[in-house]
Design a protein around this motif. Structure first.
Motif, PDB file in Angstrom:
ATOM      1  N   LYS A   4      63.533  65.188  56.193  1.00  0.00           N
ATOM      2  CA  LYS A   4      62.542  65.699  55.685  1.00  0.00           C
ATOM      3  C   LYS A   4      61.959  63.394  56.487  1.00  0.00           C
ATOM      4  O   LYS A   4      61.531  63.101  57.185  1.00  0.00           O
ATOM      5  N   HIS A   5      63.112  63.017  56.777  1.00  0.00           N
ATOM      6  CA  HIS A   5      63.342  61.596  57.698  1.00  0.00           C
ATOM      7  C   HIS A   5      63.019  61.871  58.949  1.00  0.00           C
ATOM      8  O   HIS A   5      62.332  61.738  59.393  1.00  0.00           O
ATOM      9  N   ILE A   6      63.906  62.818  59.534  1.00  0.00           N
ATOM     10  CA  ILE A   6      64.011  63.025  60.592  1.00  0.00           C
ATOM     11  C   ILE A   6      62.476  63.602  61.262  1.00  0.00           C
ATOM     12  O   ILE A   6      61.809  63.124  61.967  1.00  0.00           O
ATOM     13  N   LYS A   7      62.116  64.721  59.970  1.00  0.00           N
ATOM     14  CA  LYS A   7      60.325  64.999  59.876  1.00  0.00           C
ATOM     15  C   LYS A   7      59.239  64.320  60.766  1.00  0.00           C
ATOM     16  O   LYS A   7      58.232  63.760  61.630  1.00  0.00           O
ATOM     17  N   ILE A   8      59.629  63.240  59.552  1.00  0.00           N
ATOM     18  CA  ILE A   8      59.055  61.308  59.838  1.00  0.00           C
ATOM     19  C   ILE A   8      58.723  61.150  61.685  1.00  0.00           C
ATOM     20  O   ILE A   8      57.612  60.315  61.793  1.00  0.00           O
ATOM     21  N   ILE A   9      60.101  60.951  61.996  1.00  0.00           N
ATOM     22  CA  ILE A   9      59.942  60.089  62.570  1.00  0.00           C
ATOM     23  C   ILE A   9      59.844  60.909  63.926  1.00  0.00           C
ATOM     24  O   ILE A   9      59.173  59.965  64.940  1.00  0.00           O
ATOM     25  N   LYS A  10      60.143  62.182  63.902  1.00  0.00           N
ATOM     26  CA  LYS A  10      59.641  62.820  64.815  1.00  0.00           C
ATOM     27  C   LYS A  10      58.063  63.211  65.095  1.00  0.00           C
ATOM     28  O   LYS A  10      57.555  62.807  66.561  1.00  0.00           O
ATOM     29  N   GLU A  11      57.544  62.907  63.937  1.00  0.00           N
ATOM     30  CA  GLU A  11      55.768  63.228  64.101  1.00  0.00           C
ATOM     31  C   GLU A  11      54.831  61.988  64.543  1.00  0.00           C
ATOM     32  O   GLU A  11      53.565  61.644  65.434  1.00  0.00           O
ATOM     33  N   ASN A  12      55.838  60.887  64.297  1.00  0.00           N
ATOM     34  CA  ASN A  12      55.198  59.215  64.813  1.00  0.00           C
ATOM     35  C   ASN A  12      55.488  58.535  65.676  1.00  0.00           C
ATOM     36  O   ASN A  12      55.525  57.400  66.094  1.00  0.00           O
ATOM     37  N   ASN A  13      57.288  59.758  66.462  1.00  0.00           N
ATOM     38  CA  ASN A  13      56.605  59.126  68.078  1.00  0.00           C
ATOM     39  C   ASN A  13      57.485  57.583  67.778  1.00  0.00           C
ATOM     40  O   ASN A  13      57.145  56.924  69.016  1.00  0.00           O
ATOM     41  N   ILE A  14      58.648  57.672  67.460  1.00  0.00           N
ATOM     42  CA  ILE A  14      59.314  56.271  67.127  1.00  0.00           C
ATOM     43  C   ILE A  14      60.250  55.747  68.315  1.00  0.00           C
ATOM     44  O   ILE A  14      61.332  56.768  69.053  1.00  0.00           O
ATOM     45  N   ASP A  15      59.444  55.106  69.383  1.00  0.00           N
ATOM     46  CA  ASP A  15      60.578  53.919  69.987  1.00  0.00           C
ATOM     47  C   ASP A  15      62.232  54.544  69.965  1.00  0.00           C
ATOM     48  O   ASP A  15      62.581  54.387  69.380  1.00  0.00           O
ATOM     49  N   LYS A  16      62.544  55.316  71.291  1.00  0.00           N
ATOM     50  CA  LYS A  16      64.244  54.803  71.508  1.00  0.00           C
ATOM     51  C   LYS A  16      64.936  53.679  70.976  1.00  0.00           C
ATOM     52  O   LYS A  16      65.783  53.479  70.660  1.00  0.00           O
ATOM     53  N   ASN A  17      64.448  52.429  71.814  1.00  0.00           N
ATOM     54  CA  ASN A  17      65.547  51.121  71.337  1.00  0.00           C
ATOM     55  C   ASN A  17      64.762  51.106  69.737  1.00  0.00           C
ATOM     56  O   ASN A  17      65.927  50.239  69.611  1.00  0.00           O
ATOM     57  N   ASN A  25      69.222  53.512  60.175  1.00  0.00           N
ATOM     58  CA  ASN A  25      69.704  54.337  59.804  1.00  0.00           C
ATOM     59  C   ASN A  25      67.976  55.438  59.625  1.00  0.00           C
ATOM     60  O   ASN A  25      67.016  55.396  59.927  1.00  0.00           O
ATOM     61  N   ASN A  26      67.892  56.841  59.406  1.00  0.00           N
ATOM     62  CA  ASN A  26      66.841  57.339  59.544  1.00  0.00           C
ATOM     63  C   ASN A  26      66.122  57.586  58.394  1.00  0.00           C
ATOM     64  O   ASN A  26      64.449  57.219  58.544  1.00  0.00           O
ATOM     65  N   LYS A  27      66.841  57.088  57.264  1.00  0.00           N
ATOM     66  CA  LYS A  27      65.520  56.788  56.143  1.00  0.00           C
ATOM     67  C   LYS A  27      64.695  55.305  56.570  1.00  0.00           C
ATOM     68  O   LYS A  27      63.427  55.639  55.773  1.00  0.00           O
ATOM     69  N   LEU A  31      60.942  55.119  57.044  1.00  0.00           N
ATOM     70  CA  LEU A  31      59.772  53.816  55.987  1.00  0.00           C
ATOM     71  C   LEU A  31      58.982  52.926  57.089  1.00  0.00           C
ATOM     72  O   LEU A  31      57.893  52.656  57.015  1.00  0.00           O
ATOM     73  N   LEU A  32      59.456  52.809  57.943  1.00  0.00           N
ATOM     74  CA  LEU A  32      58.991  51.771  58.988  1.00  0.00           C
ATOM     75  C   LEU A  32      57.936  52.782  59.857  1.00  0.00           C
ATOM     76  O   LEU A  32      56.580  52.393  59.955  1.00  0.00           O
ATOM     77  N   ALA A  33      57.461  53.914  60.252  1.00  0.00           N
ATOM     78  CA  ALA A  33      57.287  54.962  60.417  1.00  0.00           C
ATOM     79  C   ALA A  33      56.114  54.899  59.683  1.00  0.00           C
ATOM     80  O   ALA A  33      54.666  55.013  60.080  1.00  0.00           O
TER      81      ALA A  33
END
Length: 87
Positions: A4-17, A25-27, A31-33
């Motif tokens: 679920k966390h990975i899906k949120i990260i991918k959907e929000n285009n989190i910067d690699k840096n 971590n992914n959680k 939350l940041l996204a």
């Protein structure tokens, strides 16, 4: 739950840096996204209050030591100071 966390990260285009920030971590990234924090610069602009305040902090439900958060914020801000040294 991590999926679920990975899906949120991918959907929000989190910067690699930001994803490469030491200690994150992914959680935390999810939350940041959800709070529109998607770049290292966004994260660097936060205070430890923004992140770990027991009532309003983005990470309020995570047990994270204040020292750890402070170190992560300072690490994220290193780029700001590196830019100034070069000019």
């Amino acid at each position: 739950e991590d999926e679920k966390h990975i899906k949120i990260i991918k959907e929000n285009n989190i910067d690699k840096n930001l994803m490469d920030l030491e200690g994150i971590n992914n959680k935390m990234l999810a939350l940041l996204a959800e709070n529109k924090i998607v770049s290292l610069d966004d994260f660097a602009g936060l205070s430890n209050f923004d992140l770990i305040d027991k009532k309003d902090g983005i990470f309020k439900n995570l047990e994270i030591d204040e020292t750890v958060i402070n170190n992560m914020i300072m690490k994220a801000r290193e780029g700001w100071f590196a830019d100034k040294k070069e000019s």
